[in-house]
Design an enzyme around this catalytic site. Sequence first.
Site, PDB file in Angstrom:
ATOM      1  CG  HIS A 308     150.772  85.430  18.380  1.00 57.24           C
ATOM      2  ND1 HIS A 308     149.996  85.891  17.351  1.00 57.24           N
ATOM      3  CD2 HIS A 308     150.612  84.085  18.423  1.00 57.24           C
ATOM      4  CE1 HIS A 308     149.385  84.850  16.796  1.00 57.24           C
ATOM      5  NE2 HIS A 308     149.743  83.749  17.418  1.00 57.24           N
ATOM      6  CG  ASP A 366     153.046  77.120  21.391  1.00 60.70           C
ATOM      7  OD1 ASP A 366     152.197  76.219  21.450  1.00 60.70           O
ATOM      8  OD2 ASP A 366     153.384  77.683  20.342  1.00 60.70           O
TER       9      ASP A 366
HETATM   10  N1  ACO Z   1     161.807  86.785  22.658  1.00 64.63           N
HETATM   11  C1  ACO Z   1     162.569  87.898  22.554  1.00 64.63           C
HETATM   12  N2  ACO Z   1     162.366  88.872  21.680  1.00 64.63           N
HETATM   13  C2  ACO Z   1     161.323  88.721  20.857  1.00 64.63           C
HETATM   14  C3  ACO Z   1     160.478  87.601  20.906  1.00 64.63           C
HETATM   15  C4  ACO Z   1     160.753  86.609  21.851  1.00 64.63           C
HETATM   16  N3  ACO Z   1     160.001  85.517  21.953  1.00 64.63           N
HETATM   17  N4  ACO Z   1     159.525  87.723  19.956  1.00 64.63           N
HETATM   18  C5  ACO Z   1     159.758  88.895  19.344  1.00 64.63           C
HETATM   19  N5  ACO Z   1     160.853  89.492  19.882  1.00 64.63           N
HETATM   20  C6  ACO Z   1     161.401  90.809  19.531  1.00 64.63           C
HETATM   21  C7  ACO Z   1     162.201  90.749  18.246  1.00 64.63           C
HETATM   22  O1  ACO Z   1     163.562  90.504  18.497  1.00 64.63           O
HETATM   23  C8  ACO Z   1     161.960  92.138  17.697  1.00 64.63           C
HETATM   24  O2  ACO Z   1     162.750  93.048  18.400  1.00 64.63           O
HETATM   25  P1  ACO Z   1     163.405  94.323  17.639  1.00 64.63           P
HETATM   26  O3  ACO Z   1     162.249  95.169  17.230  1.00 64.63           O
HETATM   27  O4  ACO Z   1     164.284  94.950  18.662  1.00 64.63           O
HETATM   28  O5  ACO Z   1     164.167  93.768  16.480  1.00 64.63           O
HETATM   29  C9  ACO Z   1     160.509  92.416  18.060  1.00 64.63           C
HETATM   30  O6  ACO Z   1     160.283  91.648  19.248  1.00 64.63           O
HETATM   31  C10 ACO Z   1     159.514  92.019  16.994  1.00 64.63           C
HETATM   32  O7  ACO Z   1     159.784  90.675  16.651  1.00 64.63           O
HETATM   33  P2  ACO Z   1     159.441  90.028  15.243  1.00 64.63           P
HETATM   34  O8  ACO Z   1     160.242  88.782  15.076  1.00 64.63           O
HETATM   35  O9  ACO Z   1     159.529  91.078  14.171  1.00 64.63           O
HETATM   36  O10 ACO Z   1     157.904  89.688  15.462  1.00 64.63           O
HETATM   37  P3  ACO Z   1     157.064  88.708  14.594  1.00 64.63           P
HETATM   38  O11 ACO Z   1     155.666  89.158  14.690  1.00 64.63           O
HETATM   39  O12 ACO Z   1     157.636  88.542  13.231  1.00 64.63           O
HETATM   40  O13 ACO Z   1     157.275  87.303  15.345  1.00 64.63           O
HETATM   41  C11 ACO Z   1     156.975  85.343  16.567  1.00 64.63           C
HETATM   42  C12 ACO Z   1     156.315  86.597  16.003  1.00 64.63           C
HETATM   43  C13 ACO Z   1     157.668  84.533  15.423  1.00 64.63           C
HETATM   44  C14 ACO Z   1     155.903  84.441  17.179  1.00 64.63           C
HETATM   45  C15 ACO Z   1     158.033  85.772  17.630  1.00 64.63           C
HETATM   46  O14 ACO Z   1     157.415  86.501  18.658  1.00 64.63           O
HETATM   47  C16 ACO Z   1     158.789  84.573  18.202  1.00 64.63           C
HETATM   48  O15 ACO Z   1     159.764  84.117  17.595  1.00 64.63           O
HETATM   49  N6  ACO Z   1     158.351  84.043  19.388  1.00 64.63           N
HETATM   50  C17 ACO Z   1     158.954  82.884  19.967  1.00 64.63           C
HETATM   51  C18 ACO Z   1     158.452  81.642  19.261  1.00 64.63           C
HETATM   52  C19 ACO Z   1     157.026  81.317  19.662  1.00 64.63           C
HETATM   53  O16 ACO Z   1     156.667  81.297  20.830  1.00 64.63           O
HETATM   54  N7  ACO Z   1     156.211  81.007  18.626  1.00 64.63           N
HETATM   55  C20 ACO Z   1     154.808  80.589  18.843  1.00 64.63           C
HETATM   56  C21 ACO Z   1     153.852  81.513  18.190  1.00 64.63           C
HETATM   57  S1  ACO Z   1     152.234  81.018  18.563  1.00 64.63           S
HETATM   58  C22 ACO Z   1     151.946  79.793  17.505  1.00 64.63           C
HETATM   59  O17 ACO Z   1     152.470  79.605  16.455  1.00 64.63           O
HETATM   60  C23 ACO Z   1     150.915  78.856  17.954  1.00 64.63           C
END
Ligand code: ACO
Length: 433
Positions: A308, A366
């Site tokens: 998140h 989720d």
């Molecule tokens: N699975 C694997 N790796 C992940 C995940 C994940 N679900 N989420 C983040 N990471 C990793 C990224 O690859 C990144 O790694 P790195 O530093 O080696 O490059 C690091 O964690 C940071 O990730 P970002 O994408 O920069 O984090 P951000 O805060 O932008 O993203 C997000 C948040 C979009 C929710 C992300 O965690 C994600 O895509 N999760 C899966 C989708 C999801 O469950 N969304 C629901 C959110 S809750 C809602 O909207 C109600």
Amino acid sequence: MADDPKKAVLTLAGKAVDMPVKSGTIGPDVVDITKLYAQTGAFTFDPGFTSTASCESKITYIDGDEGVLLYRGYPIEQLAEHGDFLETCYLLYYGELPTPSQRKDFEKNITYHTMVHEQMTRFYQGFRRDAHPMAVMVAVVGAMSAFYHDSTDINDPRQREIASHRMIAKLPTIAAMAFKYHIGQPFIYPQNSLSYAANFLRMCFAVPCEEYVANPILARAMDRIFILHADHEQNASTSTVRLAGSSGANPFACIAAGIACLWGPAHGGANEAALQMLTDIGDPSKVPDFIAKVKDKTSHIRLMGFGHRVYKNYDPRAKIMQKTAHEVLAELGIKDDPLLEVARELEKAALSDQYFIERKLYPNVDFYSGIILRALGFPTSMFTVLFALARTVGWISQWKEMIEDPGQKIGRPRQLYTGAPRRDYVPVTQRGK
Ligand code: ACO
């Protein structure tokens, strides 16, 4: 930062500029940069708004490190345990929990607006049956702006209130109709004697040829899911609603914009994607392989329902969802749901894996919601629709707060331009082959 904790000093091209630092009731201070451009000629650069507070708000507070979510100061756990969705709507919209008489009046107002204009039923027939219900929601909610001319005077507080009540009241009807159309069943009209959640379940699952009585445990679970999704401060869809509304646009159209934003898999669409992921994994024994794929960056696979932007700890909503999943499955007599097994195994594996620990990735709202919604009888394509239904109160409360802010301005971000500098037009005949 200067010594004075309430002032920041930025030095740019040798010139020092003071910037006020503002404090909220809780949460990080903000550096007020509103005069930065006037004083220095420079913009700030923060794509994705990772360090930018876009507005001042009194509605919802999140402490992502501690895993805290408060609606108007009340912890989400207490509201989910002791309150109900309509009370939560009142709280978010008006700022306080209702007294008994306020509650009665509010319930009556919502109940009196549940039906949609009969003409609206025709919109549905224009869609293919296999249209995604979120596409239908974007269109039908946007189309509401064509029906309620009286609600377009956003400068009149009473008209704002009526438009808001209409939205909270009619979203379940519109969502249930999207579902019914999708599965080829007749629309079921709302029944105003029922609770908000029971009425919604009835509009989704009743058929005209049979009696339908909503199971109170399932209705309670539905209500709780609505509470958990009701607001989440300045997320992408809420910011979209605020930005759309900042131009003075019709509020129904603004909510449609929020629904469009919510649809994306990185936001509200994640519950659909999370359940799909659990289904694809299929068996707890396949979890280690899947985790390995997620960790391999070249795979571009993410663990859906994990991570998140704000929570760097357990999403407090995920815990309530997990508990609700158990209650719903027990009530429905589903003893060994293989997807719940996969989810538990995935959670266990991820929470003990360095990749997820280092990046502070925890289950979000989720991760478990799809299991509950599926057990209630909803297809995955409806999951984000339910999210939109619940979030409507958050969107409209944030929209109202913005409109009522005396310092409100149209939202207009700036940019760092990296395209071609000025150049002269070349006629097509002189542009090579
Ligand atoms: N699975 C694997 N790796 C992940 C995940 C994940 N679900 N989420 C983040 N990471 C990793 C990224 O690859 C990144 O790694 P790195 O530093 O080696 O490059 C690091 O964690 C940071 O990730 P970002 O994408 O920069 O984090 P951000 O805060 O932008 O993203 C997000 C948040 C979009 C929710 C992300 O965690 C994600 O895509 N999760 C899966 C989708 C999801 O469950 N969304 C629901 C959110 S809750 C809602 O909207 C109600």
